[in-house]
Design a protein around this motif. Structure first.
Motif, PDB file in Angstrom:
ATOM      1  N   PRO A   2      73.010  43.871  34.582  1.00 23.69           N
ATOM      2  CA  PRO A   2      71.655  44.048  34.056  1.00 23.69           C
ATOM      3  C   PRO A   2      71.322  42.988  33.009  1.00 23.69           C
ATOM      4  N   GLU A   3      70.053  42.711  32.863  1.00 26.99           N
ATOM      5  CA  GLU A   3      69.568  41.796  31.834  1.00 26.99           C
ATOM      6  C   GLU A   3      69.036  42.622  30.680  1.00 26.99           C
ATOM      7  N   PHE A   4      69.581  42.402  29.485  1.00 27.62           N
ATOM      8  CA  PHE A   4      69.249  43.216  28.322  1.00 27.62           C
ATOM      9  C   PHE A   4      68.460  42.411  27.295  1.00 27.62           C
ATOM     10  N   LEU A   5      67.382  43.024  26.781  1.00 24.29           N
ATOM     11  CA  LEU A   5      66.646  42.487  25.648  1.00 24.29           C
ATOM     12  C   LEU A   5      66.427  43.637  24.673  1.00 24.29           C
ATOM     13  N   LEU A   6      66.944  43.480  23.464  1.00 27.67           N
ATOM     14  CA  LEU A   6      66.857  44.539  22.457  1.00 27.67           C
ATOM     15  C   LEU A   6      65.895  44.112  21.361  1.00 27.67           C
ATOM     16  N   PHE A   7      64.832  44.891  21.173  1.00 31.28           N
ATOM     17  CA  PHE A   7      63.883  44.640  20.092  1.00 31.28           C
ATOM     18  C   PHE A   7      64.431  45.258  18.809  1.00 31.28           C
ATOM     19  N   VAL A   8      64.481  44.451  17.755  1.00 28.26           N
ATOM     20  CA  VAL A   8      65.149  44.847  16.514  1.00 28.26           C
ATOM     21  C   VAL A   8      64.306  44.465  15.302  1.00 28.26           C
ATOM     22  N   ALA A   9      64.683  45.020  14.158  1.00 22.83           N
ATOM     23  CA  ALA A   9      64.174  44.591  12.861  1.00 22.83           C
ATOM     24  C   ALA A   9      65.294  44.821  11.856  1.00 22.83           C
ATOM     25  N   PRO A  10      65.486  43.922  10.890  1.00 16.91           N
ATOM     26  CA  PRO A  10      66.581  44.060   9.922  1.00 16.91           C
ATOM     27  C   PRO A  10      66.522  45.372   9.151  1.00 16.91           C
ATOM     28  N   PRO A  17      72.397  50.262  18.139  1.00 19.52           N
ATOM     29  CA  PRO A  17      72.635  49.766  19.494  1.00 19.52           C
ATOM     30  C   PRO A  17      73.059  48.305  19.530  1.00 19.52           C
ATOM     31  N   THR A  18      72.704  47.527  18.496  1.00 23.72           N
ATOM     32  CA  THR A  18      73.210  46.153  18.441  1.00 23.72           C
ATOM     33  C   THR A  18      74.723  46.162  18.355  1.00 23.72           C
ATOM     34  N   GLU A  23      80.072  45.826  20.962  1.00 21.69           N
ATOM     35  CA  GLU A  23      81.340  46.474  21.309  1.00 21.69           C
ATOM     36  C   GLU A  23      81.583  46.411  22.820  1.00 21.69           C
ATOM     37  N   ILE A  24      80.518  46.597  23.602  1.00 21.03           N
ATOM     38  CA  ILE A  24      80.657  46.522  25.056  1.00 21.03           C
ATOM     39  C   ILE A  24      81.044  45.115  25.483  1.00 21.03           C
ATOM     40  N   GLY A  25      80.426  44.128  24.826  1.00 23.11           N
ATOM     41  CA  GLY A  25      80.722  42.744  25.163  1.00 23.11           C
ATOM     42  C   GLY A  25      79.832  42.173  26.248  1.00 23.11           C
ATOM     43  N   VAL A  26      78.771  42.883  26.596  1.00 23.53           N
ATOM     44  CA  VAL A  26      77.849  42.415  27.621  1.00 23.53           C
ATOM     45  C   VAL A  26      76.866  41.423  26.990  1.00 23.53           C
ATOM     46  N   PRO A  27      76.465  40.384  27.722  1.00 27.16           N
ATOM     47  CA  PRO A  27      75.463  39.457  27.170  1.00 27.16           C
ATOM     48  C   PRO A  27      74.130  40.170  26.939  1.00 27.16           C
ATOM     49  N   PHE A  28      73.495  39.887  25.813  1.00 30.04           N
ATOM     50  CA  PHE A  28      72.177  40.444  25.539  1.00 30.04           C
ATOM     51  C   PHE A  28      71.457  39.556  24.532  1.00 30.04           C
ATOM     52  N   GLU A  29      70.139  39.667  24.559  1.00 34.18           N
ATOM     53  CA  GLU A  29      69.305  38.948  23.610  1.00 34.18           C
ATOM     54  C   GLU A  29      68.613  39.951  22.691  1.00 34.18           C
ATOM     55  N   THR A  56      64.103  49.181  20.803  1.00 34.65           N
ATOM     56  CA  THR A  56      63.668  49.330  22.182  1.00 34.65           C
ATOM     57  C   THR A  56      64.555  48.421  23.021  1.00 34.65           C
ATOM     58  N   LEU A  57      65.250  49.009  23.974  1.00 32.05           N
ATOM     59  CA  LEU A  57      66.128  48.237  24.855  1.00 32.05           C
ATOM     60  C   LEU A  57      65.427  48.066  26.192  1.00 32.05           C
ATOM     61  N   VAL A  58      65.198  46.814  26.571  1.00 28.56           N
ATOM     62  CA  VAL A  58      64.567  46.519  27.852  1.00 28.56           C
ATOM     63  C   VAL A  58      65.668  46.128  28.831  1.00 28.56           C
ATOM     64  N   VAL A  59      65.788  46.901  29.897  1.00 30.83           N
ATOM     65  CA  VAL A  59      66.835  46.704  30.904  1.00 30.83           C
ATOM     66  C   VAL A  59      66.170  46.269  32.205  1.00 30.83           C
ATOM     67  N   ASP A  60      66.424  45.035  32.572  1.00 33.51           N
ATOM     68  CA  ASP A  60      65.787  44.487  33.781  1.00 33.51           C
ATOM     69  C   ASP A  60      64.280  44.711  33.769  1.00 33.51           C
ATOM     70  N   GLY A  61      63.685  44.520  32.600  1.00 31.06           N
ATOM     71  CA  GLY A  61      62.240  44.618  32.475  1.00 31.06           C
ATOM     72  C   GLY A  61      61.700  46.001  32.199  1.00 31.06           C
TER      73      GLY A  61
END
Length: 225
Positions: A2-10, A17-18, A23-29, A56-61
């Motif tokens: 899956p392609e992961f994009l995680l929306f974050v704020a400090p 989830p970051t 910990e999982i080691g999967v590539p994500f942005e 908000t985690l976007v998984v394959d869009g």
């Protein structure tokens, strides 16, 4: 994969989830949401998450919201990462969801009262005079319970790290960052220090530090106080 994009704020619970993804080691942005500029309520972001919240985690869009759902799904998708203790028992699984919900629905609102009292009273002086002390009193009861739980081991579930430890790590860092008195909680302080030694936590915090520098450069960083 899956392609992961995680929306974050400090400093937000998007840290949880970051850490889990690291910990999982999967590539994500990660995509920085500039809350000081109210970007979370922009039409563009509300199309992704109408709640106007991070994480908000976007998984394959497709977006997935709420930490309980995000962490539960990641655990199911990547069981070898052991984000939660392995179990085939439905009741034990429900207990794990209860633990996640405890942090999300019980602890987190009190964190907000301690760390962001202005959310409840617009008068700055009154918010720190009235809301924060009430939050600290409520947080003391929770921290007393967690301190006792950690007598049985360094982590939430004893000898093994889990996503709950990432959640507690965020909670403790957030409240002590605004002056919560932590001297009476040696087990929680040890827990925080042990988290800081984990490479995944270090990578997550490095991502957050980069975003803080971006916000500073734009005049949009609001330090915890």
């Amino acid at each position: 994969m899956p392609e992961f994009l995680l929306f974050v704020a400090p400093n937000t619970c998007a840290r949880v989830p970051t850490i889990a993804l690291e910990e999982i080691g999967v590539p994500f942005e990660t995509e920085l949401v500039r809350t000081a500029a109210n970007q979370q309520n922009s039409p563009e972001f509300l199309k992704i998450n109408p709640k106007g919240k991070v994480p908000t985690l976007v998984v394959d869009g497709v977006p997935l919201t709420e930490n309980v759902a995000i962490l539960s799904w990641l655990n199911a998708r990547y069981p070898d990462a052991n984000l939660l203790p392995e179990t085939s028992d439905a009741f034990e699984s429900a207990q794990q969801i209860a633990d996640l919900s405890f942090f999300s629905a019980t602890v987190h609102p009190i964190v907000t009262r301690v760390a962001m009292p202005l959310k409840f009273i617009e008068d700055k002086a009154l918010s720190f005079e009235i809301v924060r002390p009430v939050g600290i009193e409520a947080m003391n009861k929770i921290m007393n319970m967690i301190e006792a739980r950690l007598e049985d081991g360094p982590w939430w579930y004893g000898d093994t790290w889990s996503a709950l430890d990432g959640y507690l790590y965020w909670v403790w860092g957030r409240i002590t960052g605004v002056g919560y008195p932590g001297e009476n909680y040696p087990n929680i302080r040890r827990h925080f220090d042990l988290n800081n030694e984990r490479p995944a936590v270090q990578r997550a915090m490095a991502r957050e530090a980069t975003n803080i520098e971006v916000l500073k450069s734009e005049g949009l960083y609001r330090a915890p106080r």
